[in-house]
Design a protein around this motif. Structure first.
Motif, PDB file in Angstrom:
ATOM      1  N   LEU A  42       0.823  -1.205   0.000  1.00  0.00           N
ATOM      2  CA  LEU A  42       0.000   0.000   0.000  1.00  0.00           C
ATOM      3  C   LEU A  42       0.860   1.259   0.000  1.00  0.00           C
ATOM      4  O   LEU A  42       0.561   2.220  -0.734  1.00  0.00           O
ATOM      5  CB  LEU A  42      -0.927  -0.007   1.221  1.00  0.00           C
ATOM      6  N   VAL A  43       1.927   1.259   0.792  1.00  0.00           N
ATOM      7  CA  VAL A  43       2.810   2.429   0.810  1.00  0.00           C
ATOM      8  C   VAL A  43       3.448   2.627  -0.562  1.00  0.00           C
ATOM      9  O   VAL A  43       3.581   3.775  -1.043  1.00  0.00           O
ATOM     10  CB  VAL A  43       3.880   2.268   1.910  1.00  0.00           C
ATOM     11  N   GLU A  44       3.829   1.547  -1.206  1.00  0.00           N
ATOM     12  CA  GLU A  44       4.418   1.654  -2.545  1.00  0.00           C
ATOM     13  C   GLU A  44       3.448   2.286  -3.538  1.00  0.00           C
ATOM     14  O   GLU A  44       3.818   3.150  -4.338  1.00  0.00           O
ATOM     15  CB  GLU A  44       4.850   0.269  -3.023  1.00  0.00           C
ATOM     16  N   PHE A  45       2.181   1.862  -3.486  1.00  0.00           N
ATOM     17  CA  PHE A  45       1.214   2.416  -4.424  1.00  0.00           C
ATOM     18  C   PHE A  45       0.917   3.883  -4.114  1.00  0.00           C
ATOM     19  O   PHE A  45       0.772   4.705  -5.024  1.00  0.00           O
ATOM     20  CB  PHE A  45      -0.073   1.596  -4.403  1.00  0.00           C
ATOM     21  N   LEU A  46       0.808   4.239  -2.832  1.00  0.00           N
ATOM     22  CA  LEU A  46       0.554   5.638  -2.478  1.00  0.00           C
ATOM     23  C   LEU A  46       1.699   6.539  -2.917  1.00  0.00           C
ATOM     24  O   LEU A  46       1.482   7.645  -3.436  1.00  0.00           O
ATOM     25  CB  LEU A  46       0.322   5.759  -0.970  1.00  0.00           C
ATOM     26  N   LEU A  47       2.921   6.061  -2.740  1.00  0.00           N
ATOM     27  CA  LEU A  47       4.070   6.860  -3.181  1.00  0.00           C
ATOM     28  C   LEU A  47       4.120   6.949  -4.701  1.00  0.00           C
ATOM     29  O   LEU A  47       4.516   7.985  -5.261  1.00  0.00           O
ATOM     30  CB  LEU A  47       5.359   6.260  -2.632  1.00  0.00           C
TER      31      LEU A  47
END
Length: 521
Positions: free
Chosen positions: A119-124
């Motif tokens: 999720l953090v990867e997609f948000l970034l």
């Protein structure tokens, strides 16, 4: 991407190339789903974001869990345009999935670390989709509120609370900032040309309304603006994923359909499953230009007939409101002054209670109680020994009585003319008894026992022995009673002496100790 100072992305000291590869992992998995074959951009965007939502297990988290995690992270007291670090974002997302893993049943487990990382990867990646973009509090709230599960009405109510003023009126500038952040999600899924951000979107959403209140804003559920048309569709997809239609597809000839079912309004009996309709498949005389009706449930012919009759008779409303109607004025904040006073009083009482508990657990007092219990055990042992001595005396007296009976029988046969001794009362005092002092071996024994063994010519030894046995029994009984009453009195006197200025009394317990010593020793 511009981030808060000290918010450099760090994953174990990896190189920028490896970090970028990790960030693209979820986008690579998205490309492997072959969702670009869907012809309609709205369905394609909704399918992509639905895949991201389920791949990150974000569909298991509702808006209330997001609100709680944001509050625990301390972002409620921060301005919406304030920047945050990637580390703080990672901590927030990790806490979100750690709480989720605790709520899930044992039959349904997830990997919180993997879900948080994806999720953090997609948000970034969504932040990086626009140049000169930075990670802010608003971007985190907008993206999490858009991607999480739960009801769409609840999510839109939360969004409205972030973009409205204290009077409950939508602020166009804040709503424009929200659209900028929310539309980064389809842009990251390579749908920017269809649903990218422009400066005129906020005005186009509510062109004829000067004052947009909550209920007007919630009309997005039924009539969304073009830039957000994929959002209600994504929620409808989630609701029909397990809906079963017992009919076959007219193109792929599948025995049954799952999800949406599309029926042509021109071709009689022509129905398509969602995969064939989304990809533009058609057969026979049917054309993609024909108007299709979308069905999210299966109804038999009898059910349709009964519903039609109910509508005709007016028993069922023909149209239900798309969302509940909420009061236009925002709820007033509670007056917490009285609650603060009550909490202070509770805290004071709790402190007093803790102090009282510490006083009752004083080591000195506990040591005294242990000594008193030990003394009580010793006295109980002495009482047991007294009872054992009583039993032995009774046995000895019984033997003496048998011996005296035998001697009396022998003497009566030897001298029948001798008169028998006169039986005297127990309580009468004989003047001859003082003429014969008791033996030294009877020192410390009661008067009745001494008289029983006194050297008097006119004594009835049998009766005197019985009197002596009764006297011993009464003495032991009185000792037992004095033990129980004296023990409680001594404990009370000791406690009063330790914690007050009153001097200890000469209670019966001290006298009982002297009496026990005299009897045993």
């Amino acid at each position: 991407m511009v981030m808060e100072e000290g918010g450099q992305r760090d994953r174990g000291g990896g190189t920028p190339a490896t970090v970028e590869a990790e960030r693209r992992q979820i986008l690579v998995e998205l490309g492997e789903q072959n969702l670009d074959a869907i012809c309609l951009s709205t369905y394609r965007t909704a399918c992509k974001l639905r895949f991201i939502q389920k791949r990150c297990n974000l569909h298991l988290i509702d808006i209330y869990n997001v609100i709680e995690a944001v509050r625990d992270a301390g972002l409620n007291a921060v301005e919406l345009n304030a920047g945050i670090s990637v580390t703080r974002l990672e901590n927030l997302v990790s806490a979100l999935f750690n709480q989720l893993s605790k709520r899930l049943p044992t039959t349904h487990t997830i990997d919180p670390r993997e879900s948080a990382a994806l999720l953090v990867e997609f948000l970034l990646a969504a932040i990086d989709s626009e140049p000169d973009s930075r990670l802010t509090v608003l971007s985190v709230k907008a993206m999490l509120a858009t991607l999480c599960g739960g009801k769409l009405v609840d999510k839109l109510r939360y969004v409205f609370s972030q973009v409205s003023n204290s009077s409950g009126v939508l602020v166009q500038s804040k709503f424009d900032d929200f659209l900028r952040e929310a539309l980064k999600l389809p842009t990251a899924a390579h749908e920017g040309p269809s649903f990218g951000y422009t400066h005129t979107l906020a005005r186009s959403c509510f062109p004829q309304q000067k004052r947009v209140m909550l209920n007007m804003f919630l009309d997005i559920v039924a009539d969304p603006p073009q830039c957000l048309v994929w959002l209600p569709l994504m929620h409808r997809m989630a609701n029909v994923e397990h809906v079963y239609h017992p009919v076959s597809c007219s193109y792929c000839r599948g025995n049954a359909m799952t999800g949406f079912r599309y029926r042509c309004l021109r071709c009689r009996g022509y129905q398509l499953c969602q995969n064939c309709f989304w990809r533009g498949n058609a057969s026979g005389s049917h054309s993609n230009q024909h108007q299709m009706k979308e069905h999210s449930s299966w109804k038999s012919s009898a059910t349709k007939l009964g519903r039609a009759l109910s509508r005709t008779l007016g028993c069922v409303s023909s149209r239900e409101p798309p969302h509940p109607i909420y009061p236009e004025e925002p709820e007033r904040t509670l007056n917490l002054s009285n609650i603060v006073e009550i909490l202070a009083e509770i805290k004071r009482l709790r402190v007093e209670h803790d102090a009282a508990c510490q006083a009752t657990t004083n080591p000195t007092l506990l040591a005294e109680l242990r000594l008193l219990r030990q003394r009580k055990d010793e006295l109980e042992q002495r009482m047991s020994s007294l009872q054992e001595s009583r039993r032995e005396l009774m046995v000895q007296l019984e033997g003496l009585m048998k011996l005296l009976k035998a001697q009396a029988a022998g003497s009566s046969h030897a001298s029948p003319s001798r008169p028998s001794p006169t039986v005297r009362s127990v309580g009468a005092a004989s003047p001859q008894a003082h003429m014969y002092p008791p033996q030294d071996s009877l020192a410390g024994v009661g008067g009745d026992v001494q008289e029983a063994f006194a050297q008097g010519p006119r004594r009835n030894l049998r009766n005197d022995l019985l009197v002596a046995a009764d006297s011993i029994t009464n003495t032991v009984s009185s000792l037992v009673k004095e033990l129980h009453s004296g023990m409680h009195t001594h404990i009370y006197c000791t406690y009063v002496h330790r914690h007050t200025s009153i001097k200890p009394c000469r209670c019966s317990f001290h006298i009982f100790e002297i009496t026990c010593a005299q009897v045993i020793f």
